[in-house]
Design a protein around this motif. Structure first.
Motif, PDB file in Angstrom:
ATOM      1  N   ALA A  18       0.815  -1.216   0.000  1.00 11.90           N
ATOM      2  CA  ALA A  18       0.000   0.000   0.000  1.00 11.90           C
ATOM      3  C   ALA A  18       0.849   1.267   0.000  1.00 11.90           C
ATOM      4  O   ALA A  18       0.504   2.250  -0.669  1.00 11.90           O
ATOM      5  CB  ALA A  18      -0.936  -0.002   1.198  1.00 11.90           C
ATOM      6  N   ALA A  19       1.962   1.265   0.730  1.00 13.77           N
ATOM      7  CA  ALA A  19       2.811   2.464   0.785  1.00 13.77           C
ATOM      8  C   ALA A  19       3.387   2.793  -0.590  1.00 13.77           C
ATOM      9  O   ALA A  19       3.442   3.957  -0.990  1.00 13.77           O
ATOM     10  CB  ALA A  19       3.943   2.258   1.795  1.00 13.77           C
ATOM     11  N   TRP A  21       2.054   2.026  -3.544  1.00 17.76           N
ATOM     12  CA  TRP A  21       0.978   2.537  -4.397  1.00 17.76           C
ATOM     13  C   TRP A  21       0.599   3.963  -4.016  1.00 17.76           C
ATOM     14  O   TRP A  21       0.271   4.774  -4.881  1.00 17.76           O
ATOM     15  CB  TRP A  21      -0.243   1.606  -4.343  1.00 17.76           C
ATOM     16  CG  TRP A  21       0.000   0.359  -5.131  1.00 17.76           C
ATOM     17  CD1 TRP A  21       0.233  -0.889  -4.624  1.00 17.76           C
ATOM     18  CD2 TRP A  21       0.076   0.235  -6.543  1.00 17.76           C
ATOM     19  NE1 TRP A  21       0.448  -1.774  -5.642  1.00 17.76           N
ATOM     20  CE2 TRP A  21       0.356  -1.108  -6.843  1.00 17.76           C
ATOM     21  CE3 TRP A  21      -0.062   1.125  -7.599  1.00 17.76           C
ATOM     22  CZ2 TRP A  21       0.487  -1.604  -8.136  1.00 17.76           C
ATOM     23  CZ3 TRP A  21       0.071   0.648  -8.905  1.00 17.76           C
ATOM     24  CH2 TRP A  21       0.345  -0.688  -9.159  1.00 17.76           C
ATOM     25  N   THR A  22       0.639   4.308  -2.742  1.00 24.59           N
ATOM     26  CA  THR A  22       0.365   5.671  -2.297  1.00 24.59           C
ATOM     27  C   THR A  22       1.408   6.625  -2.862  1.00 24.59           C
ATOM     28  O   THR A  22       1.089   7.733  -3.301  1.00 24.59           O
ATOM     29  CB  THR A  22       0.340   5.746  -0.754  1.00 24.59           C
ATOM     30  OG1 THR A  22      -0.653   4.841  -0.280  1.00 24.59           O
ATOM     31  CG2 THR A  22       0.029   7.140  -0.266  1.00 24.59           C
ATOM     32  N   GLU A  23       2.667   6.194  -2.851  1.00 23.48           N
ATOM     33  CA  GLU A  23       3.750   7.000  -3.414  1.00 23.48           C
ATOM     34  C   GLU A  23       3.559   7.213  -4.921  1.00 23.48           C
ATOM     35  O   GLU A  23       3.732   8.316  -5.429  1.00 23.48           O
ATOM     36  CB  GLU A  23       5.077   6.277  -3.144  1.00 23.48           C
ATOM     37  CG  GLU A  23       6.302   7.082  -3.458  1.00 23.48           C
ATOM     38  CD  GLU A  23       7.547   6.290  -3.097  1.00 23.48           C
ATOM     39  OE1 GLU A  23       8.311   5.969  -4.023  1.00 23.48           O
ATOM     40  OE2 GLU A  23       7.738   5.986  -1.912  1.00 23.48           O
ATOM     41  N   GLN A  25       0.712   7.101  -6.537  1.00 25.33           N
ATOM     42  CA  GLN A  25      -0.433   7.986  -6.699  1.00 25.33           C
ATOM     43  C   GLN A  25      -0.028   9.443  -6.516  1.00 25.33           C
ATOM     44  O   GLN A  25      -0.395  10.313  -7.308  1.00 25.33           O
ATOM     45  CB  GLN A  25      -1.540   7.626  -5.706  1.00 25.33           C
ATOM     46  CG  GLN A  25      -2.740   8.557  -5.808  1.00 25.33           C
ATOM     47  CD  GLN A  25      -3.816   8.230  -4.780  1.00 25.33           C
ATOM     48  OE1 GLN A  25      -3.750   7.225  -4.072  1.00 25.33           O
ATOM     49  NE2 GLN A  25      -4.812   9.081  -4.692  1.00 25.33           N
TER      50      GLN A  25
END
Length: 149
Positions: A18-19, A21-23, A25
């Motif tokens: 998740a981290a 993918w957040t980056e 995004q």
């Protein structure tokens, strides 16, 4: 994830976390929100320099960015203004009506387009010759054919 894989990097998977993918995004949002193309390129390049962006992701981002620029460029070409001579010739050919430049300028103003001030214009505030009401739809039809309005 599938869209990212197809557009940017085919090697990524669900195991990225998740981290990560957040980056990604945040990086994509920054590129999209960039005020200029060079600013967007700088954002992509800064990710590479900082080590946050892999070379594969960089190539994918640049490729997606280039595709977007091409689409925007094609869109801009579509909205390029026709010349007054082109509009006059089109109206003459389709309707047999001669239109004056000042009428075309008036119709452009009425449709939210900004005409250049004529060199012989007496006043920027007053219009000497307004477009006749019966000619306006003909000029507007020509402008639509040229994708101006």
């Amino acid at each position: 994830m599938l869209i990212y894989q197809r557009a940017i990097d085919k090697t990524v998977g669900a195991g990225e976390g998740a981290a990560w993918w957040t980056e990604v995004q945040a990086e994509l949002e920054a590129v999209i929100a960039a005020p200029t193309t060079s600013a967007a390129a700088d954002i992509i390049a800064s990710g590479i320099r900082s080590g946050k962006t892999s070379e594969t992701r960089q190539r994918g981002l640049l490729g997606a960015f280039a595709s977007t620029l091409q689409a925007c460029s094609a869109s801009r070409r579509k909205t390029r203004m026709a010349t007054y001579e082109q509009i006059r010739s089109d109206v003459q050919a389709k309707h047999g009506v001669y239109v004056q430049n000042c009428w075309i300028a008036h119709v452009k103003e009425l449709n939210g387009l900004t005409p250049r001030p004529a060199t012989n214009r007496r006043s920027l505030d007053a219009r000497v010759k307004s477009c006749p009401a019966e000619v306006r739809p003909i000029i507007e039809a020509s402008m639509r054919r040229f994708d101006m309005i």
